[in-house]
Design an enzyme around this catalytic site. Structure first.
Site, PDB file in Angstrom:
ATOM      1  N   ARG A 122      22.726 -24.365  96.628  1.00 32.19           N
ATOM      2  CA  ARG A 122      23.566 -25.568  96.667  1.00 32.19           C
ATOM      3  C   ARG A 122      24.138 -25.788  98.066  1.00 32.19           C
ATOM      4  O   ARG A 122      24.257 -26.907  98.529  1.00 32.19           O
ATOM      5  CB  ARG A 122      24.691 -25.461  95.621  1.00 32.19           C
ATOM      6  CG  ARG A 122      24.251 -25.942  94.253  1.00 32.19           C
ATOM      7  CD  ARG A 122      25.133 -25.419  93.171  1.00 32.19           C
ATOM      8  NE  ARG A 122      24.913 -23.991  92.953  1.00 32.19           N
ATOM      9  CZ  ARG A 122      25.712 -23.223  92.237  1.00 32.19           C
ATOM     10  NH1 ARG A 122      26.793 -23.731  91.703  1.00 32.19           N
ATOM     11  NH2 ARG A 122      25.417 -21.951  92.059  1.00 32.19           N
ATOM     12  N   TRP A 123      24.484 -24.689  98.736  1.00 30.67           N
ATOM     13  CA  TRP A 123      24.983 -24.801 100.118  1.00 30.67           C
ATOM     14  C   TRP A 123      23.901 -25.454 100.982  1.00 30.67           C
ATOM     15  O   TRP A 123      24.185 -26.367 101.766  1.00 30.67           O
ATOM     16  CB  TRP A 123      25.330 -23.411 100.667  1.00 30.67           C
ATOM     17  CG  TRP A 123      25.936 -23.444 102.040  1.00 30.67           C
ATOM     18  CD1 TRP A 123      27.262 -23.470 102.355  1.00 30.67           C
ATOM     19  CD2 TRP A 123      25.213 -23.491 103.282  1.00 30.67           C
ATOM     20  NE1 TRP A 123      27.421 -23.521 103.719  1.00 30.67           N
ATOM     21  CE2 TRP A 123      26.180 -23.537 104.307  1.00 30.67           C
ATOM     22  CE3 TRP A 123      23.871 -23.491 103.626  1.00 30.67           C
ATOM     23  CZ2 TRP A 123      25.849 -23.579 105.655  1.00 30.67           C
ATOM     24  CZ3 TRP A 123      23.523 -23.557 104.978  1.00 30.67           C
ATOM     25  CH2 TRP A 123      24.510 -23.594 105.982  1.00 30.67           C
ATOM     26  N   ASP A 172      26.667 -16.237  94.633  1.00 34.34           N
ATOM     27  CA  ASP A 172      25.943 -17.389  94.093  1.00 34.34           C
ATOM     28  C   ASP A 172      26.239 -18.647  94.913  1.00 34.34           C
ATOM     29  O   ASP A 172      27.328 -18.783  95.465  1.00 34.34           O
ATOM     30  CB  ASP A 172      26.354 -17.596  92.623  1.00 34.34           C
ATOM     31  CG  ASP A 172      25.376 -18.464  91.871  1.00 34.34           C
ATOM     32  OD1 ASP A 172      24.295 -18.777  92.417  1.00 34.34           O
ATOM     33  OD2 ASP A 172      25.681 -18.835  90.726  1.00 34.34           O
ATOM     34  N   ASN A 210      15.118 -12.937  89.340  1.00 32.62           N
ATOM     35  CA  ASN A 210      14.806 -13.662  90.581  1.00 32.62           C
ATOM     36  C   ASN A 210      13.330 -13.558  90.986  1.00 32.62           C
ATOM     37  O   ASN A 210      12.844 -14.372  91.777  1.00 32.62           O
ATOM     38  CB  ASN A 210      15.680 -13.159  91.748  1.00 32.62           C
ATOM     39  CG  ASN A 210      17.118 -13.611  91.673  1.00 32.62           C
ATOM     40  OD1 ASN A 210      18.021 -12.972  92.215  1.00 32.62           O
ATOM     41  ND2 ASN A 210      17.377 -14.726  90.996  1.00 32.62           N
ATOM     42  N   TRP A 211      12.598 -12.591  90.413  1.00 32.48           N
ATOM     43  CA  TRP A 211      11.156 -12.499  90.714  1.00 32.48           C
ATOM     44  C   TRP A 211      10.425 -13.760  90.272  1.00 32.48           C
ATOM     45  O   TRP A 211       9.338 -14.060  90.765  1.00 32.48           O
ATOM     46  CB  TRP A 211      10.512 -11.300  90.000  1.00 32.48           C
ATOM     47  CG  TRP A 211      10.935  -9.962  90.518  1.00 32.48           C
ATOM     48  CD1 TRP A 211      11.634  -9.008  89.838  1.00 32.48           C
ATOM     49  CD2 TRP A 211      10.675  -9.406  91.820  1.00 32.48           C
ATOM     50  NE1 TRP A 211      11.845  -7.905  90.637  1.00 32.48           N
ATOM     51  CE2 TRP A 211      11.259  -8.118  91.861  1.00 32.48           C
ATOM     52  CE3 TRP A 211      10.012  -9.872  92.963  1.00 32.48           C
ATOM     53  CZ2 TRP A 211      11.196  -7.293  92.981  1.00 32.48           C
ATOM     54  CZ3 TRP A 211       9.949  -9.047  94.087  1.00 32.48           C
ATOM     55  CH2 TRP A 211      10.529  -7.784  94.083  1.00 32.48           C
ATOM     56  N   ASN A 241      23.847 -20.159  97.240  1.00 34.27           N
ATOM     57  CA  ASN A 241      23.096 -20.331  98.500  1.00 34.27           C
ATOM     58  C   ASN A 241      22.261 -21.617  98.466  1.00 34.27           C
ATOM     59  O   ASN A 241      22.196 -22.353  99.453  1.00 34.27           O
ATOM     60  CB  ASN A 241      22.147 -19.147  98.727  1.00 34.27           C
ATOM     61  CG  ASN A 241      22.884 -17.843  98.950  1.00 34.27           C
ATOM     62  OD1 ASN A 241      24.105 -17.837  99.044  1.00 34.27           O
ATOM     63  ND2 ASN A 241      22.154 -16.744  99.031  1.00 34.27           N
ATOM     64  N   ILE A 289      28.135 -13.796  83.591  1.00 34.53           N
ATOM     65  CA  ILE A 289      27.928 -12.427  84.091  1.00 34.53           C
ATOM     66  C   ILE A 289      26.474 -12.242  84.550  1.00 34.53           C
ATOM     67  O   ILE A 289      26.175 -11.343  85.340  1.00 34.53           O
ATOM     68  CB  ILE A 289      28.368 -11.387  83.020  1.00 34.53           C
ATOM     69  CG1 ILE A 289      28.370  -9.954  83.543  1.00 34.53           C
ATOM     70  CG2 ILE A 289      27.539 -11.476  81.759  1.00 34.53           C
ATOM     71  CD1 ILE A 289      29.524  -9.601  84.392  1.00 34.53           C
ATOM     72  N   SER A 290      25.570 -13.081  84.051  1.00 36.74           N
ATOM     73  CA  SER A 290      24.168 -13.087  84.497  1.00 36.74           C
ATOM     74  C   SER A 290      23.529 -11.699  84.551  1.00 36.74           C
ATOM     75  O   SER A 290      22.878 -11.350  85.549  1.00 36.74           O
ATOM     76  CB  SER A 290      24.043 -13.773  85.862  1.00 36.74           C
ATOM     77  OG  SER A 290      24.410 -15.119  85.759  1.00 36.74           O
ATOM     78  N   SER A 294      18.202 -10.296  91.424  1.00 41.45           N
ATOM     79  CA  SER A 294      18.179  -9.891  90.009  1.00 41.45           C
ATOM     80  C   SER A 294      16.739  -9.721  89.535  1.00 41.45           C
ATOM     81  O   SER A 294      15.799 -10.214  90.175  1.00 41.45           O
ATOM     82  CB  SER A 294      18.874 -10.950  89.149  1.00 41.45           C
ATOM     83  OG  SER A 294      18.031 -12.076  88.988  1.00 41.45           O
ATOM     84  N   GLU A 307      38.347  -6.703  86.043  1.00 42.09           N
ATOM     85  CA  GLU A 307      39.000  -8.011  86.181  1.00 42.09           C
ATOM     86  C   GLU A 307      38.011  -8.971  86.828  1.00 42.09           C
ATOM     87  O   GLU A 307      37.380  -8.629  87.831  1.00 42.09           O
ATOM     88  CB  GLU A 307      40.253  -7.896  87.070  1.00 42.09           C
ATOM     89  CG  GLU A 307      41.337  -7.014  86.494  1.00 42.09           C
ATOM     90  CD  GLU A 307      41.966  -7.596  85.234  1.00 42.09           C
ATOM     91  OE1 GLU A 307      42.008  -8.824  85.085  1.00 42.09           O
ATOM     92  OE2 GLU A 307      42.417  -6.785  84.390  1.00 42.09           O
TER      93      GLU A 307
HETATM   94  C1  FPP Z   1      22.177 -16.833  94.621  1.00 39.94           C
HETATM   95  O1  FPP Z   1      22.145 -18.138  95.152  1.00 39.94           O
HETATM   96  C2  FPP Z   1      21.783 -15.867  95.619  1.00 39.94           C
HETATM   97  C3  FPP Z   1      20.664 -15.084  95.539  1.00 39.94           C
HETATM   98  C4  FPP Z   1      19.723 -15.164  94.441  1.00 39.94           C
HETATM   99  C5  FPP Z   1      20.309 -14.138  96.598  1.00 39.94           C
HETATM  100  C6  FPP Z   1      21.445 -13.496  97.333  1.00 39.94           C
HETATM  101  C7  FPP Z   1      20.911 -13.059  98.633  1.00 39.94           C
HETATM  102  C8  FPP Z   1      21.559 -13.104  99.814  1.00 39.94           C
HETATM  103  C9  FPP Z   1      22.969 -13.475  99.956  1.00 39.94           C
HETATM  104  C10 FPP Z   1      20.866 -12.743 101.085  1.00 39.94           C
HETATM  105  C11 FPP Z   1      20.177 -11.412 101.128  1.00 39.94           C
HETATM  106  C12 FPP Z   1      21.043 -10.286 100.737  1.00 39.94           C
HETATM  107  C13 FPP Z   1      21.325  -9.198 101.495  1.00 39.94           C
HETATM  108  C14 FPP Z   1      22.146  -8.106 100.930  1.00 39.94           C
HETATM  109  C15 FPP Z   1      20.849  -9.068 102.881  1.00 39.94           C
HETATM  110  P1  FPP Z   1      21.182 -19.204  94.497  1.00 39.94           P
HETATM  111  O2  FPP Z   1      19.938 -19.241  95.315  1.00 39.94           O
HETATM  112  O3  FPP Z   1      20.981 -18.923  93.053  1.00 39.94           O
HETATM  113  O4  FPP Z   1      22.042 -20.510  94.696  1.00 39.94           O
HETATM  114  P2  FPP Z   1      22.046 -21.819  93.766  1.00 39.94           P
HETATM  115  O5  FPP Z   1      22.517 -21.382  92.407  1.00 39.94           O
HETATM  116  O6  FPP Z   1      23.025 -22.707  94.464  1.00 39.94           O
HETATM  117  O7  FPP Z   1      20.650 -22.362  93.764  1.00 39.94           O
END
Ligand code: FPP
Length: 247
Positions: free
Chosen positions: A22-23, A18, A66-67, A20, A193-194, A63, A205
């Site tokens: 915010r990064w 989790d 996520n769709w 991506n 746990i989403s 998830s 754990e």
């Molecule tokens: C959550 O961050 C991350 C995801 C919904 C996707 C995870 C996908 C990857 C790491 C890349 C593709 C995966 C593989 C296995 C090649 P978020 O977008 O919810 O972040 P946020 O909560 O900060 O907005």
């Protein structure tokens, strides 16, 4: 690997990747740039787990919820996934890693599903580690699906409803044959746990870190493992009752 007991490495680590988005925001970039950086962290983590001797690594990559994200983001994630499979296939082979996937895989775009199935098939003989991608995955959907199939098999006389066991239920889940996670890591400072591995994490754990997924590296993984090794897993028993590690 200082500070890590090589004899007590968790056999199965599951990760909710989790942070991506915010990064990306912190770096004044679009969300997709965050996911791209997230793939680097995936690569690093797979390599580290293989080196350390983790037997199963499950990554929550997409998830069922996520769709509902914007179409652009969903398409970008699917493209990243397909590219990851195409590019990493050789590394998986070289490192003797088997690929598996859990989730409602039939809802993935045809091209992604085809590539996924190809890599799963081609790596099926590998035995050092299993990398499990959770794709279009939802824990409640998984349980619902199991219940429907159990009901069907029971109606067909293949299963006696009165004597269904917990093992039976495990065997109807997408994770059939995969041991429950010993350690679940969630990045980005969220404590939820989403809808991930709801049945399977009964005695897992949990480890939460503020590190955002794109920044997650081997040192963070080692820190999570060190923390896990400090804990006493009691599985509902008292400390005095414990003799060695229980399964
Ligand atoms: C959550 O961050 C991350 C995801 C919904 C996707 C995870 C996908 C990857 C790491 C890349 C593709 C995966 C593989 C296995 C090649 P978020 O977008 O919810 O972040 P946020 O909560 O900060 O907005």
């Amino acid at each position: 690997m200082t500070g890590i007991d090589k004899d007590r490495i968790p056999a199965h680590i599951a990760i909710i990747m989790d942070g991506n988005g915010r990064w990306a925001k912190q770096h004044a970039l679009g969300r997709v740039a965050g996911h791209k950086k997230g793939v680097d962290a995936v690569r690093d983590t797979v390599t580290a787990c293989r080196e350390i001797g983790v037997r199963y690594l499950t990554l929550y990559a997409f998830s069922s919820e996520n769709w509902n994200r914007p179409n652009r983001e969903v398409s970008a994630l699917m493209r990243l996934l397909e590219r990851f499979l195409q590019l990493e296939f050789k590394t998986l082979q070289k490192n003797n890693i088997r690929l598996a996937a859990i989730g409602d895989l039939k809802s993935l775009p045809e091209r992604v599903l085809k590539t996924l199935n190809e890599v799963i098939g081609l790596t099926s003989g590998n035995s050092a580690m299993t990398l499990i991608l959770a794709l279009s995955y939802g824990g409640r959907d998984e349980i619902l699906d199991a219940v429907k199939r159990i009901a069907g098999d029971s109606a067909a006389g293949k299963l006696d409803a009165a004597s269904i066991t917990k093992k039976n239920i495990s065997d109807y889940l997408y994770t059939e044959g995969i041991p429950d996670p010993d350690l679940l890591i969630r990045t980005s400072g969220e404590y939820r746990i989403s809808n991930f591995l709801l049945w399977q994490t009964a005695y897992t754990e949990f480890y939460f870190t503020d590190v955002l997924w794109p920044d997650f590296r081997k040192k963070d993984l080692l820190q999570a493992i060190a923390d896990y090794q400090k804990r006493e897993r009691r599985f509902g028993l008292t400390s005095d009752q414990l003799v060695g590690d229980l399964p």
